[in-house]
Design a protein around this motif. Structure first.
Motif, PDB file in Angstrom:
ATOM      1  N   UNK A 193       0.863  -1.178   0.000  1.00  0.00           N
ATOM      2  CA  UNK A 193       0.000   0.000   0.000  1.00  0.00           C
ATOM      3  C   UNK A 193       0.902   1.231   0.000  1.00  0.00           C
ATOM      4  N   UNK A 202       1.067   5.324   0.403  1.00  0.00           N
ATOM      5  CA  UNK A 202       0.379   6.561   0.758  1.00  0.00           C
ATOM      6  C   UNK A 202       1.281   7.751   0.465  1.00  0.00           C
ATOM      7  N   UNK A 211      -1.299  11.856   3.328  1.00  0.00           N
ATOM      8  CA  UNK A 211      -1.777  10.630   3.955  1.00  0.00           C
ATOM      9  C   UNK A 211      -2.713   9.831   3.073  1.00  0.00           C
ATOM     10  N   UNK A 212      -3.057  10.358   1.902  1.00  0.00           N
ATOM     11  CA  UNK A 212      -3.965   9.636   1.008  1.00  0.00           C
ATOM     12  C   UNK A 212      -3.331   8.349   0.492  1.00  0.00           C
ATOM     13  N   UNK A 213      -4.161   7.329   0.340  1.00  0.00           N
ATOM     14  CA  UNK A 213      -3.696   6.115  -0.310  1.00  0.00           C
ATOM     15  C   UNK A 213      -3.596   6.400  -1.809  1.00  0.00           C
ATOM     16  N   UNK A 246       3.431  -1.089   4.062  1.00  0.00           N
ATOM     17  CA  UNK A 246       2.891   0.259   3.888  1.00  0.00           C
ATOM     18  C   UNK A 246       4.081   1.150   3.546  1.00  0.00           C
TER      19      UNK A 246
END
Lengths: 123, 123
Positions: free
Chosen positions: B24, B26, B31-33, B89
């Motif tokens: 994932x 970001x 902070x947006x994916x 992440x």
């Protein structure tokens, strides 16, 4: 069909061979990624309908309402789907620690060239 | 082994039957994916070593440095791994739109009970 799925406004999830899409949950306030799990069609529908995150547990092979046993539910504030519709991004308000270890987020370790290092929960 | 993987400080990714983990990405500022993709061991190693996000393209069955053709690379600022080590992440600075459609994020549509609705790119 590919174009419609990529840019159209029809929900047409691209489920994998197990009938699942990836679900990423972020904290709507901090923006932190809290967890990554999977949804089947029923879990996605229940998440949209009820406003609480539901997943498909691959290990238990069963539908799973997050927090049904711990009480640490995820109240959904927004749901997004990506271009090829094989992943959703759920923005949520967590009722408690999201991780089964008790950590606020499942992503409590940093990957470095030397291995993993713990991340301060409030960092 | 399960405990060590869940809480220890040894990198021990739980690759799926295709040798992949979920990644994932970001935006480190908003902070947006931005996107969800997959990494094999080589893509993860290159991401850690080079500081630019690499993935495994399931459709092309090849290693893929994000932005190698578009120039829209993802400069890595932080990498986290989750409790069962089957997802990472990546916090990154994007050099341009992340989505192949030209959108800033691949998650440019909201899921509602009535279908999908477009999300303002700056929302």
């Amino acid at each position: 069909m590919s174009d419609a799925r990529d840019t159209g406004l029809t929900l047409d999830p691209k489920y994998d061979r197990d009938g699942l899409i990836t679900a990423v949950v972020t904290d709507v306030d901090s923006g932190d990624v809290l967890m990554v799990a999977h949804m089947n069609a029923q879990a996605l529908a229940l998440t949209v309908e009820t406003g609480f995150a539901h997943f498909w547990s691959r290990s238990r092979q069963s539908l799973w309402k997050k927090g049904e046993s711990s009480g640490h539910m995820l109240a959904v504030r927004d749901i997004r789907i990506d271009c090829d519709q094989d992943a959703v991004w759920v923005k949520a308000v967590p009722a408690g620690p999201t991780c089964h270890t008790g950590a606020r987020s499942c992503f409590f370790r940093r990957v470095t060239a030397e291995g993993l290092t713990p991340v301060d929960a409030e960092a």
